[in-house]
Enzyme design. Structure first.
Site, PDB file in Angstrom:
ATOM      1  N   ASP A  75     112.382  23.229 -14.196  1.00 22.89           N
ATOM      2  CA  ASP A  75     112.890  23.916 -15.387  1.00 22.89           C
ATOM      3  C   ASP A  75     113.752  25.113 -15.027  1.00 22.89           C
ATOM      4  O   ASP A  75     113.699  25.633 -13.909  1.00 22.89           O
ATOM      5  CB  ASP A  75     111.738  24.357 -16.286  1.00 22.89           C
ATOM      6  N   GLU A 143     107.590  26.275 -14.910  1.00 25.68           N
ATOM      7  CA  GLU A 143     107.373  27.428 -14.023  1.00 25.68           C
ATOM      8  C   GLU A 143     107.800  28.725 -14.689  1.00 25.68           C
ATOM      9  O   GLU A 143     107.114  29.746 -14.584  1.00 25.68           O
ATOM     10  CB  GLU A 143     108.160  27.230 -12.719  1.00 25.68           C
TER      11      GLU A 143
END
Length: 482
Positions: A75, A143
């Site tokens: 991400d 994350e």
């Protein structure tokens, strides 16, 4: 410097940029990684969160060596400049190379954090000429919003007890520790009545922002804090402010660059405008180095909600004004290390409440607990409540590391420089993997990059070429036997 798509890591990064992959929206890029594994005949696991593990056998002559884990996250933080029309859920990132040979995006975050690590893993997995032990390449999700993917994945699937985190830059330095943290969400209930007064928006803009871990020690302006301060000073001077809404920031881990308060007021527009200009001049002195473009904009507007009464206006503004924010404490053991901080990253208004999200970080669990209690106590005085979520661990320094020794040796061979060790204040997935049974010897490795979590994010392409040599050199010298 050209962004050369003939280089596998550049080509894979370009393909990743074409796939929308903001936090919570990683399925498409996760499926892309799975398709890659299938195409190359590699064993893989994709879990329900869309974390992916790809395994590659050891190259010839490395079969007896301990397996090695490579890791990066899928991400990216989705931030854009206000004047840019861009939908992160449907549009791919548009890149260009500036005159200094740095790769950038057109008005948005680049996603080098951590697209560069993902691209490096794919390039390693695709190259059968490289020397390396058995590899577990771990692609995590979510994350940037709390290390959720790493925290949620099944660690029993991992074989390795040594690891290279590819979510870190600097080329000649490696991380040796990271802070733990938690998100603290304060909710203040409010009541509304019909707004019968002229309505205005007060916007703080022009701030540079940045990562709330890596740049919090620079004490940059936080737009959420500043917009509440300006309203507080207006109210102190007797100007009429009946709060309607306050909205600022979109990521808890990014220092807020813009925030807007909408309010009703019977004070003449010219008086409000003069006061806003006066306060901009007064406050700008504090930020002439870190945020020279700090600007306050007051304009007539329309309201989405009814206005709050004097009591509710005061409790919302007072909470934001009094709420601790920014750099708090430094380490007395490691020079230059921020020990404790918090960041009022997001403030948003809904019909019956105002929600304030602060990201707390510290290497000390006790300091995190203390700040949670501080926010809870303050919220209680304003009739609100504070809840926490997404708590993640810290990574403590390990004085003995075979992986660091290998990195130092290879770096000397490639760049002829000494390895630097960096104790950081950001949250890292490394901390999660240190907690697996048997422990984990970890280094971080990546090219020079900067301004992550902002539209000014950049990636040094020459450094990336050098770092690729360093990374593949480390793989070839990971000759530790079980």
């Amino acid at each position: 410097m050209e962004f050369d798509l003939n280089k596998p890591y550049c080509r894979y990064f370009s393909e990743i940029c074409a796939i929308p992959h903001g936090s919570y929206h990683e399925k498409a890029v996760s499926d892309y990684v799975v398709a890659f594994a299938k195409e190359h005949g590699l064993e893989y696991v994709q879990d329900e969160m869309f974390n992916v593990i790809i395994r590659k056998p050891a190259s010839k002559g490395y079969e007896e060596y301990d397996p090695l884990m490579l890791q990066g996250h899928l991400d990216m933080v989705c931030e854009k400049n206000p004047d840019v029309e861009f939908d992160f859920q449907t549009h791919g990132i548009e890149t260009y190379v500036d005159e200094e040979g740095k790769l950038r995006a057109k008005g948005t975050t680049l996603g080098a954090d951590d697209g560069m690590g993902v691209a490096e893993m794919l390039a390693i997995l695709a190259d059968d000429t490289l020397a390396h032990p058995a590899l577990d390449c771990v692609f995590t999700v979510q994350e940037e919003v709390g290390l959720f993917g790493a925290l949620g994945m099944d660690k029993s699937l991992l074989r390795a007890h040594r690891m290279i985190s590819l979510d870190g830059g600097g080329e000649t330095c490696t991380a040796i520790s990271s802070a733990g943290g938690v998100n603290a969400i304060t909710t203040i209930p409010v009541e509304r009545t019909e707004c019968t007064k002229p309505v205005y928006s007060l916007k703080v803009t022009g701030l540079t922002g940045g990562h709330s871990g890596g740049e919090i020690h620079k004490e940059k302006g936080n737009a959420n804090k500043l917009v509440s301060r300006i309203c507080k000073e207006m109210m102190k001077d007797g100007l009429d402010v009946s709060l309607i809404s306050v909205n600022g920031g979109s990521k808890d881990n990014a220092i807020c660059r813009e925030s807007v308060i909408v309010f009703g007021s019977d004070t003449p527009y010219e008086t409000l405008q003069a006061k806003a200009a006066q306060l901009q001049k007064k406050i700008s002195v504090e930020f002439e180095v870190s945020d020279p473009d700090f600007t306050v904009v007051l304009e007539p507007c329309t309201a989405d909600y009814g206005m709050m009464d004097e009591k509710d206006t005061k409790k919302v503004i007072d909470y934001m004004y009094l709420c601790p924010n920014g750099f708090r404490h430094k380490s007395m053991a490691i020079e230059g290390l921020t020990m404790t901080s918090l960041n009022m990253g997001v403030v948003k208004t809904e019909e019956g409440k105002v929600i304030i999200n602060s990201s707390i970080r510290s290497a000390l669990e006790e300091a995190i607990d203390d700040l949670i209690d501080t926010l809870s106590c303050l919220a209680s005085y304003m009739g609100g409540t504070t809840e926490t979520f997404a708590r993640y661990p810290g990574w403590n320094y390990n004085p003995s590391s075979k992986m660091r020794e290998t990195y130092a040796k290879v770096l000397k061979e490639v760049d002829d420089v000494e390895l630097e060790c960096h104790a950081g204040h950001g949250g890292l997935e490394c901390a999660v993997f240190t907690q697996i049974e048997g422990g984990m010897d970890i280094i971080t490795c990546g090219p020079k990059a900067g301004a992550c979590h902002t539209p000014d994010e950049w990636l040094d392409l020459e450094s990336w070429d050098r770092t690729w040599k360093i990374l593949t050199g480390i793989l070839a010298q990971c000759d530790v036997k079980e």
